[in-house]
Structures are given as structure tokens and as C-alpha cells.
Enzyme design. Structure first.
Site, PDB file in Angstrom:
ATOM      1  CE1 TYR A  27      -3.056  -3.024   0.353  1.00  0.00           C
ATOM      2  CE2 TYR A  27      -3.288  -2.575   2.689  1.00  0.00           C
ATOM      3  CZ  TYR A  27      -3.597  -3.336   1.592  1.00  0.00           C
ATOM      4  OH  TYR A  27      -4.456  -4.400   1.711  1.00  0.00           O
ATOM      5  CB  SER A  57     -13.724  -4.755  -0.188  1.00  0.00           C
ATOM      6  OG  SER A  57     -12.536  -4.112  -0.589  1.00  0.00           O
ATOM      7  N   PRO A  58     -15.781  -4.977   2.937  1.00  0.00           N
ATOM      8  CG  PRO A  58     -16.057  -4.429   5.197  1.00  0.00           C
ATOM      9  CD  PRO A  58     -15.020  -4.510   4.111  1.00  0.00           C
ATOM     10  CG  LEU A  59     -19.011  -0.969   3.931  1.00  0.00           C
ATOM     11  CD1 LEU A  59     -18.612   0.377   4.512  1.00  0.00           C
ATOM     12  CD2 LEU A  59     -20.497  -1.223   4.144  1.00  0.00           C
ATOM     13  N   GLY A  63     -17.032   0.644  -1.044  1.00  0.00           N
ATOM     14  CA  GLY A  63     -17.852   1.825  -0.830  1.00  0.00           C
ATOM     15  C   GLY A  63     -19.145   1.834  -1.612  1.00  0.00           C
ATOM     16  CG  PHE A  64     -21.346   0.057  -5.649  1.00  0.00           C
ATOM     17  CD1 PHE A  64     -21.302   1.052  -6.610  1.00  0.00           C
ATOM     18  CD2 PHE A  64     -22.396  -0.840  -5.666  1.00  0.00           C
ATOM     19  CE1 PHE A  64     -22.292   1.149  -7.574  1.00  0.00           C
ATOM     20  CE2 PHE A  64     -23.389  -0.752  -6.622  1.00  0.00           C
ATOM     21  CZ  PHE A  64     -23.338   0.244  -7.591  1.00  0.00           C
TER      22      PHE A  64
END
Length: 328
Positions: free
Chosen positions: A57, A203-205, A208-209
Site C-alpha cells: 500500500y 471491502s465489506p462495503l 464503498g459501493f
């Protein structure tokens, strides 16, 4: 300090929700170190103990950032980082898992984080050219040397997890898991539970979508990785927005946001599941943590899953090249 519950990844106790830090250094447009450090310290103040980073990162920047943020507060934090990508963002994907590279990567991460040990050390992606036994064997040497406390894998398949665990206990598997990415449920999650391995959804969301904040890619920075991801492509985006609209309706009925509903669904996957939603902003950190208090009945869970059936999600989560390193 907020009363954030504790969950266990194997024998490792962590806050029931962690903080994914990738976006503080790359992937989602312009960054602001001062803002990110303030958010990291606010997370600690609120009771978030589990911070997730990787040497990839920002080409090491993210580890350096976290090292600065937790200076003087090391005993409050479970630090997780990853190794394996030997390329920089934008270059052809190159994964290394050979023993020499494992040792080299760990020393570099310790320097950047300014700590004497890493609490949870993951292989970021499985190297198809190196037996997992060699990689995990080298990681186990780091445990014996006191440089690493617990071992993890990221995006590894069920067979690889078994082979790795036979060499040294694996504490956690980090993989994408959300309402629109559920491919680990059929085989990988059962193997983890059989072996006592915790699961860390990134990325549980849905990048962001699933929060409903993105209606197109026009507002995203040119450098934002989502611009090149199939689920955000024309045609797919519009179909996926229909899923978010249904989640918005369900969330409104419960008096929460769509993001909180989607995150609560992940939290309800089990007590061995610790999602790491990412954000650079304190307001979204607080919003995400509030999802821990959202109670979902069996009827709620069924309604959420009916609103977002996997077969209706349009597009793959990565391009074809990146998918070759997933669940391998």
C-alpha cells in the site's frame, strides 16, 4: 473509550471491527496524512484495536503512516500487515513467496512500522511458483524469532489453507466478503471453521459501493482503482445500483444507512468474522462502528440476502489477471 466488543481470530483477541488502512495511501484518489493519522488515533480512542496494512500500500507509505500514528500507543494495537506483491501499483502483478523474500519483507515492514514485532503477518497472495509449505515455513521461522506473533493468509483457497495450517497454525484468512462477493462461503469458510481459523473480510462495503454514495465513476479521481474494476463499468454499474436501491429501502425501514446494513450483515456471519472496512474520515469511521449495534433477525437477514442475490451482481470483482491470484 467506546465499548467495542472483542472477537477472536483463532487465539488472537481483536476488536470486533478493525480498520482497513489501504485507502490512506493509495487506491482511492488523493490522500492526506494529517487527516489519516487523526482518524487512526480516533479509532484507537474509540476502542478499535485492529489495524490492517500491507507493504504494497503506497509502496511502504501506509506502514510508515501507521507507525507514526501508533507511536507511544503500541500496546493498544494489534498490527496486521502483509507481504507478497513484489511490484508497485500500476505495474504487472508479480507475487513472491520464497523464503528469502519472506525474511526480507518482514525486516522492511518492521522498520517502516517502527516496531519490534508484527502481531499478524499475512501472505498477501499465494505465489503459484513456490510451495505454500516453503512460504509458511519461512513465516514460522519469524514466529520463532519473536518478530511475528501470528500467521495469516489472504485470498487463499481451501486446499492451500489446509496445507499451510499443517506447517504452522494459521490464525486468520483475509478475503473479500460482502453482499456482492460471497465466493468463500461454499468451501473456504467451512474449512477455516473446521481448523479454527478466523476470517477477516476486506471491502465489506463493496469498495464503498454498497453505501449508496456512488452513482457513477465520474466523481472518482482518475487514479481511483474502481474506474478499472468490472463492477463499476458501464452497464454493470447500473445493474448493481438496483441492488443498492433495495438495500436503501431496507435500511430506511430500520433507521440505518445502507452501508450500516451491509456491514451489519457481514458482522452477523459469525463470531469468528472481523471485517475491516476502510476509511480516511472520522465521520465514516464512526458510522461504520455504529453497525456493531445493528441487530438483525433471521427475517432481516433473509430480506437482505433476497435484495442482493449473488447471481444478480454484475461483473467480476477484479480483472482477469488479478482473478488468477484469488482463492488459489
Amino acid at each position: 473509550m467506546t465499548d467495542v466488543p472483542t472477537r477472536h481470530l483463532g487465539s488472537l483477541a481483536v476488536s470486533a471491527q478493525g480498520l482497513g488502512c489501504m485507502g490512506m495511501s493509495h487506491g482511492y484518489g488523493a490522500t492526506d496524512d494529517a487527516q489519516s493519522i487523526a482518524t487512526l488515533r480516533h479509532a484507537l480512542d474509540l476502542g478499535v484495536t485492529f489495524l490492517d496494512t500491507a507493504d504494497f500500500y503506497g509502496a511502504g507509505h501506509n506502514e510508515e503512516l501507521i507507525g507514526r500514528a501508533v507511536a507511544g500507543r503500541r500496546d493498544e494495537v494489534v498490527l496486521a500487515t502483509k507481504f507478497g506483491f513484489a511490484n508497485r501499483l500500476g505495474e504487472p502483478t508479480r507475487v513472491r513467496g520464497d523464503a528469502a523474500y519472506v525474511r526480507q519483507a518482514c525486516e522492511a515492514s518492521l522498520r517502516r512500522l517502527q516496531v519490534d514485532h508484527i502481531d499478524l503477518y499475512y501472505q498477501h497472495r499465494v505465489d503459484p511458483q513456490v510451495p505454500i509449505e516453503e512460504t509458511v515455513g519461512a513465516m514460522a521461522e519469524l514466529v520463532r524469532a519473536g518478530k511475528v506473533r501470528h500467521l495469516g493468509l489472504s485470498e487463499a483457497g481451501a486446499r492451500t489453507v489446509r496445507r499451510a495450517h499443517a506447517v504452522h497454525p494459521i490464525t486468520a484468512l483475509q478475503s473479500e466478503w460482502s453482499l456482492w462477493t460471497r465466493d468463500l462461503e461454499s468451501e473456504i469458510a467451512p474449512v477455516c471453521r473446521e481448523l479454527g481459523i478466523g476470517m477477516v473480510p476486506f471491502s465489506p462495503l463493496g469498495r464503498g459501493f454498497l453505501t449508496g454514495r456512488y452513482r457513477s465513476v465520474e466523481g472518482l479521481a482518475e487514479s481511483d482503482v474502481r474506474r478499472s474494476q468490472p463492477r463499476f463499468a458501464d452497464g454493470n454499474l447500473e445493474r448493481n445500483l438496483a441492488i443498492v436501491a433495495k438495500l436503501n429501502d431496507l435500511a430506511a425501514a430500520k433507521g440505518v444507512t445502507a452501508g450500516q446494513l451491509a456491514l451489519a450483515w457481514v458482522q452477523h456471519r459469525g463470531d469468528d468474522v472481523v471485517p475491516i472496512p476502510g476509511t480516511r474520515r472520522q465521520r465514516y469511521l464512526e458510522e461504520n462502528l455504529a453497525a456493531l449495534a445493528v441487530e438483525l433477525s433471521p427475517e432481516d437477514l433473509a430480506a437482505i440476502e433476497a435484495a442482493a442475490p449473488p447471481e444478480q451482481v454484475a461483473g467480476t470483482r477484479y480483472d482477469a489477471t488479478s482473478l488468477t491470484f484469488v482463492n488459489s
